[in-house]
Each structure stands twice: as C-alpha cells, then as structure tokens.
Design a protein around this motif. Structure first.
Motif, PDB file in Angstrom:
ATOM      1  N   ILE A 153       0.827  -1.213   0.000  1.00 46.70           N
ATOM      2  CA  ILE A 153       0.000   0.000   0.000  1.00 46.70           C
ATOM      3  C   ILE A 153       0.861   1.263   0.000  1.00 46.70           C
ATOM      4  O   ILE A 153       0.602   2.206  -0.760  1.00 46.70           O
ATOM      5  N   LYS A 154       1.893   1.285   0.825  1.00 46.54           N
ATOM      6  CA  LYS A 154       2.670   2.507   1.036  1.00 46.54           C
ATOM      7  C   LYS A 154       3.879   2.638   0.101  1.00 46.54           C
ATOM      8  O   LYS A 154       4.236   3.738  -0.297  1.00 46.54           O
ATOM      9  N   SER A 155       4.540   1.520  -0.202  1.00 47.45           N
ATOM     10  CA  SER A 155       5.731   1.574  -1.069  1.00 47.45           C
ATOM     11  C   SER A 155       5.709   0.440  -2.067  1.00 47.45           C
ATOM     12  O   SER A 155       6.551  -0.468  -2.013  1.00 47.45           O
ATOM     13  N   PRO A 156       4.739   0.413  -2.968  1.00 43.25           N
ATOM     14  CA  PRO A 156       4.620  -0.715  -3.905  1.00 43.25           C
ATOM     15  C   PRO A 156       5.857  -0.841  -4.787  1.00 43.25           C
ATOM     16  O   PRO A 156       6.297   0.144  -5.389  1.00 43.25           O
ATOM     17  N   PRO A 157       6.459  -2.023  -4.826  1.00 45.86           N
ATOM     18  CA  PRO A 157       7.638  -2.214  -5.666  1.00 45.86           C
ATOM     19  C   PRO A 157       7.289  -2.178  -7.147  1.00 45.86           C
ATOM     20  O   PRO A 157       6.178  -2.537  -7.550  1.00 45.86           O
ATOM     21  N   LYS A 158       8.227  -1.770  -7.956  1.00 48.22           N
ATOM     22  CA  LYS A 158       7.997  -1.638  -9.397  1.00 48.22           C
ATOM     23  C   LYS A 158       7.732  -2.980 -10.071  1.00 48.22           C
ATOM     24  O   LYS A 158       7.045  -3.063 -11.069  1.00 48.22           O
ATOM     25  N   TRP A 159       8.323  -4.008  -9.485  1.00 48.51           N
ATOM     26  CA  TRP A 159       8.177  -5.319 -10.119  1.00 48.51           C
ATOM     27  C   TRP A 159       6.929  -6.059  -9.656  1.00 48.51           C
ATOM     28  O   TRP A 159       6.728  -7.214  -9.983  1.00 48.51           O
ATOM     29  N   LEU A 160       6.057  -5.377  -8.882  1.00 43.82           N
ATOM     30  CA  LEU A 160       4.921  -6.057  -8.282  1.00 43.82           C
ATOM     31  C   LEU A 160       4.021  -6.727  -9.308  1.00 43.82           C
ATOM     32  O   LEU A 160       3.615  -7.872  -9.144  1.00 43.82           O
ATOM     33  N   ASP A 161       3.705  -6.015 -10.372  1.00 47.59           N
ATOM     34  CA  ASP A 161       2.793  -6.570 -11.373  1.00 47.59           C
ATOM     35  C   ASP A 161       3.345  -7.821 -12.029  1.00 47.59           C
ATOM     36  O   ASP A 161       2.625  -8.754 -12.351  1.00 47.59           O
ATOM     37  N   LYS A 162       4.672  -7.846 -12.219  1.00 46.66           N
ATOM     38  CA  LYS A 162       5.292  -8.987 -12.884  1.00 46.66           C
ATOM     39  C   LYS A 162       5.432 -10.189 -11.964  1.00 46.66           C
ATOM     40  O   LYS A 162       5.365 -11.327 -12.384  1.00 46.66           O
ATOM     41  N   LYS A 173      24.086   0.215   3.265  1.00 45.39           N
ATOM     42  CA  LYS A 173      23.789   0.464   1.861  1.00 45.39           C
ATOM     43  C   LYS A 173      22.306   0.325   1.544  1.00 45.39           C
ATOM     44  O   LYS A 173      21.748   1.086   0.748  1.00 45.39           O
ATOM     45  N   TYR A 174      21.649  -0.673   2.174  1.00 44.58           N
ATOM     46  CA  TYR A 174      20.275  -0.981   1.784  1.00 44.58           C
ATOM     47  C   TYR A 174      19.235  -0.770   2.886  1.00 44.58           C
ATOM     48  O   TYR A 174      18.040  -0.792   2.621  1.00 44.58           O
ATOM     49  N   GLY A 175      19.679  -0.588   4.125  1.00 42.05           N
ATOM     50  CA  GLY A 175      18.744  -0.602   5.255  1.00 42.05           C
ATOM     51  C   GLY A 175      17.714   0.506   5.271  1.00 42.05           C
ATOM     52  O   GLY A 175      16.672   0.372   5.899  1.00 42.05           O
ATOM     53  N   LYS A 176      18.007   1.620   4.618  1.00 39.05           N
ATOM     54  CA  LYS A 176      17.083   2.754   4.687  1.00 39.05           C
ATOM     55  C   LYS A 176      16.128   2.809   3.507  1.00 39.05           C
ATOM     56  O   LYS A 176      15.446   3.825   3.306  1.00 39.05           O
ATOM     57  N   ARG A 177      16.058   1.775   2.725  1.00 36.82           N
ATOM     58  CA  ARG A 177      15.113   1.767   1.606  1.00 36.82           C
ATOM     59  C   ARG A 177      13.666   1.768   2.117  1.00 36.82           C
ATOM     60  O   ARG A 177      13.335   1.079   3.083  1.00 36.82           O
ATOM     61  N   PRO A 178      12.780   2.530   1.442  1.00 37.41           N
ATOM     62  CA  PRO A 178      11.404   2.685   1.932  1.00 37.41           C
ATOM     63  C   PRO A 178      10.658   1.369   2.089  1.00 37.41           C
ATOM     64  O   PRO A 178       9.876   1.202   3.028  1.00 37.41           O
ATOM     65  N   GLY A 179      10.866   0.433   1.159  1.00 39.82           N
ATOM     66  CA  GLY A 179      10.136  -0.829   1.218  1.00 39.82           C
ATOM     67  C   GLY A 179      10.396  -1.594   2.493  1.00 39.82           C
ATOM     68  O   GLY A 179       9.481  -2.167   3.101  1.00 39.82           O
ATOM     69  N   ILE A 180      11.639  -1.629   2.951  1.00 40.19           N
ATOM     70  CA  ILE A 180      11.994  -2.350   4.174  1.00 40.19           C
ATOM     71  C   ILE A 180      11.345  -1.689   5.379  1.00 40.19           C
ATOM     72  O   ILE A 180      10.776  -2.352   6.254  1.00 40.19           O
ATOM     73  N   ALA A 181      11.434  -0.364   5.430  1.00 43.61           N
ATOM     74  CA  ALA A 181      10.873   0.371   6.567  1.00 43.61           C
ATOM     75  C   ALA A 181       9.361   0.185   6.665  1.00 43.61           C
ATOM     76  O   ALA A 181       8.822  -0.016   7.769  1.00 43.61           O
ATOM     77  N   THR A 182       8.652   0.240   5.540  1.00 41.10           N
ATOM     78  CA  THR A 182       7.202   0.096   5.582  1.00 41.10           C
ATOM     79  C   THR A 182       6.785  -1.325   5.945  1.00 41.10           C
ATOM     80  O   THR A 182       5.794  -1.528   6.652  1.00 41.10           O
TER      81      THR A 182
END
Length: 399
Positions: free
Chosen positions: A187-196, A321-330
């Motif tokens: 809902i909050k940070s939908p990944p770009k590859w979600l549809d695929k 390097k990767y911990g602050k990405r929005p998807g992980i936080a949400t």
C-alpha cells in the motif's frame, strides 16, 4: 572540525580492548533494568557519550538494524556494537556477556519455583505479581500503539484486526504478522516489479516460513529438547518490536498448543522476566527450565537468541547500503502494528486468567496508574512492591 576528525579517528582505532567491552556488557546484563528502550539508552550514554568507544553513526546504524530485524532489540543492539570493531568474535562475546547474568538468574528462580512452587508464600507472591504484570503489558501496549500507529488508518486497521483475532482465538499466527507487513508495504511503497512478480512472490515469501512452522510442529511431545529448540527458534525469528511482543506468541505455543505450562505458570514466567535485569525475552530460559530442567532452559534460551544473532551479523555489512530503503521500513512498520495488536489482545486473554477477584484487579490498576503518572518508577520496583503486597493480602482472602 579537527576535533571531530580526531574523535572519529580515535573511535576507529579501537581505544578499548575486547575484554573491556565484554566486561561492560557483563555489568549491563547484571544491573540493567528498565526494558529494551532503557538498555539501549544506557549503551548510548556509556559507549558513545562517556567512553567514546562507538561512534554515534555506528550506534544509530545498530539501533536501526535492531528495530528492522525480528528479535529482542537490546540484545541485537549489543550484538551489533560488539561487531563494529571486533567482528563476529566481538558480537558473540558481547552477546553472551549481556545475556548470561539474567539467564543464570532465571535458572535459579526456575529451580526455586519448581522446588517451592506449592508453598503458600510463593503462591502469595505470584498472586499479586501475575495481575501486576497484566498492568505492565497493558501500559507497554498503549505506548507501542501510540508510537507505531499514530494517525495512520491502515495501521489502526491492522492493529484492530490482529487484536480481535488474538482475543477470539486466544492464539496468534506468524502468517498474520508477515501478511500485515506485506500488505502495508504494497500500500505505502509498492515495488515496481509487483505486477510482474505478484503471483510468484506470495509463494516464495511464505514458503520458507511455512516450512519452519511445520517443522516446529512435527512433535508435540513435552520435554523433547528438539521440539523445544524448534519452537523457541521460531519465536525468536518472528518477534518484532518490544520484548513483550513475544508474550502472545509464547502463550499460544507453550500453553495452548504444547500444553507445557498452565496459564498461571506462564504468567509467573513473565513475572520472573520483569524482576530480572537484561532482556525481557530471557523469560524463555525460565519456561525452558520448567519444561525440561537446565537442559530445557539452555536450549530454549539459545534457540531464542540465535536467530537474533544471525539476523544481526549477517546483514550488518550490507545494512548501511540498503537498510534505509522505503520498502523495508514500511514492511517492518506493518509487522510492528500487527505485533502491538497481538500484545493488546494478549492483555485481555491473559487478564481473564490473572485478574480473578477485586484485589488482583486493584493490583493491575495500581500498576497502570504508577506507570502512567510516576515517570521514574521502574517495572522491577513495582513488581517487587506487588510481591510484598501479595504476601500481606493473599492470606487475608484465602483463609
């Protein structure tokens, strides 16, 4: 500017020895009361501000990782800070030093409980302490809920659903936590590859988790060390938020599924965790002792903390390097909302067992009032005070 560079250089040059770090965590594990937030605060004060062993940026990275990954927050922060300058050896020794004192305490208390649990004085102590613990859990749930949910209606929806499910079924499911995290993430940070990848992602994400859950349910034979290890490893791998988040999960498995403990024994185990220093999750050592003696305590504690240890040291090199990405936080925010819902539901479920008359209701309400109004009072002091009241009140109402 030169002072900042000099201070940073001193930290990077390891101005302390591994032995000094181990001694520090041994002391913190022996006298560190107040729960995960207080313990994390002590580490910042002592290691960053006073001793300047750890840089503020390294501390913040460790705290962020501990909040994102499942497991007891204070223990994971300790693992990370040990890792900063001394790698896996430092993380291992710091973690052992932090957990060992409280583990030994709960083993001794488990021995005394097993030996003298039928005595009137011990029944009197836990008569009051059990209901006091309900007040502590309720207040913790209140604080966590306010901090986590804020004004986000989606998070409140997750919270209410999981709380209602916990009260209705008197149990909780790992899938519900994972589902909450995934739904909020989409809902909050939908990944770009979600549809695929939508069709494939569901099975992939839950497949390994399902295997762990099924493996933990292979044997229901009480006292089996292998069963104990699998169950507590699963508990340690799926506990987000406060250390008290493990309470509803443990209640479901220990009391409802495996029938290792009675309702009252479980509440007593939570009470023991409240009166000992170190991480609240050390209650698993006490529970393990009641199930299968010292071997059960050792296996339960090791199995609980091992996932937290691995989930700290394995991602540590990549976290910056990767911990602050929005998807992980949400994702973690959604899981935490579900965890607070489970804790709130557990307050009602456990409260029905512990609050059995007017005195126990008053013990719970007084505990809530103290935590709400008296900011400097700590949980161990309240629990000890309630234990004394129990010794006075119990004989009067059970004559």
């Amino acid at each position: 500017m030169s002072d900042e560079i000099l201070a940073k250089t001193k930290v990077e040059e390891k101005v302390y020895s591994l032995w000094q770090l181990v001694l520090y965590f041994l002391k913190l594990g022996s006298v560190g009361f107040g729960g995960p937030v207080a313990l994390a605060g002590y580490m910042f004060r002592d290691l960053v501000e006073k001793r300047k062993w750890i840089s503020e940026s390294d501390y913040k990275d460790g705290l962020a990782l501990a909040q994102l990954a499942p497991g007891p927050l204070a223990a994971q922060l300790g693992f990370y800070l040990g890792y900063v300058h001394y790698g896996i050896i430092g993380s291992t020794l710091a973690g052992l030093a932090f957990v060992l004192p409280s583990f030994l305490m709960v083993v001794v208390l488990g021995w005394a409980y097993t030996l003298y649990g039928g005595l009137t004085w011990m029944q009197a102590v836990f008569y009051a302490v059990g209901s006091s613990v309900i007040g502590i859990i309720a207040f913790s749930a209140y604080k966590l809920t306010r901090k986590t949910n804020g004004k986000d209606l989606w998070l409140w929806g997750i919270f209410v659903f999981v709380a209602a499910y916990t009260v209705w079924t008197e149990s909780e499911e790992v899938y519900m936590f994972l589902g909450a995290g995934i739904v909020y993430w989409i809902i909050k940070s939908p990944p770009k590859w979600l549809d695929k990848a939508r069709s494939a992602s569901s099975g992939f994400a839950l497949g390994p988790i399902r295997q762990v859950a099924e493996a933990a349910a292979v044997s229901n034979e009480p006292g089996t060390l292998w069963t104990i290890a699998l169950f507590f490893a699963k508990a340690g791998a799926f506990v987000f938020g406060s250390g008290l988040a493990i309470v509803p999960f443990l209640f479901t498995g220990v009391v409802k599924e495996h029938h290792w403990l009675t309702d009252q024994q479980f509440l007593d185990a939570v009470a023991v965790a409240m009166i000992t220093p170190g991480p609240v999750v050390i209650t698993t050592g006490f529970i393990g002792y009641l199930i299968s003696g010292f071997s059960g305590a050792s296996v339960a504690a090791l199995a609980t903390f091992l996932p937290a240890f691995l989930l700290t040291i394995i991602p540590a090199p990549f976290f910056k390097k990767y911990g602050k990405r929005p998807g992980i936080a949400t994702f973690v925010t959604g899981v935490t909302a579900a965890a607070t819902g489970a804790i709130s539901g557990a307050v009602i479920v456990l409260g029905k067992r512990s609050i059995i008359d007017i005195p126990t209701l008053l013990f719970a309400l007084v505990t809530l009032l103290l935590l709400w109004k008296v900011k400097k009072v700590s949980e161990p002091i309240i629990v000890i005070g309630m234990a004394i009241l129990g010794l006075i009140v119990y004989p009067l109402v059970h004559t």
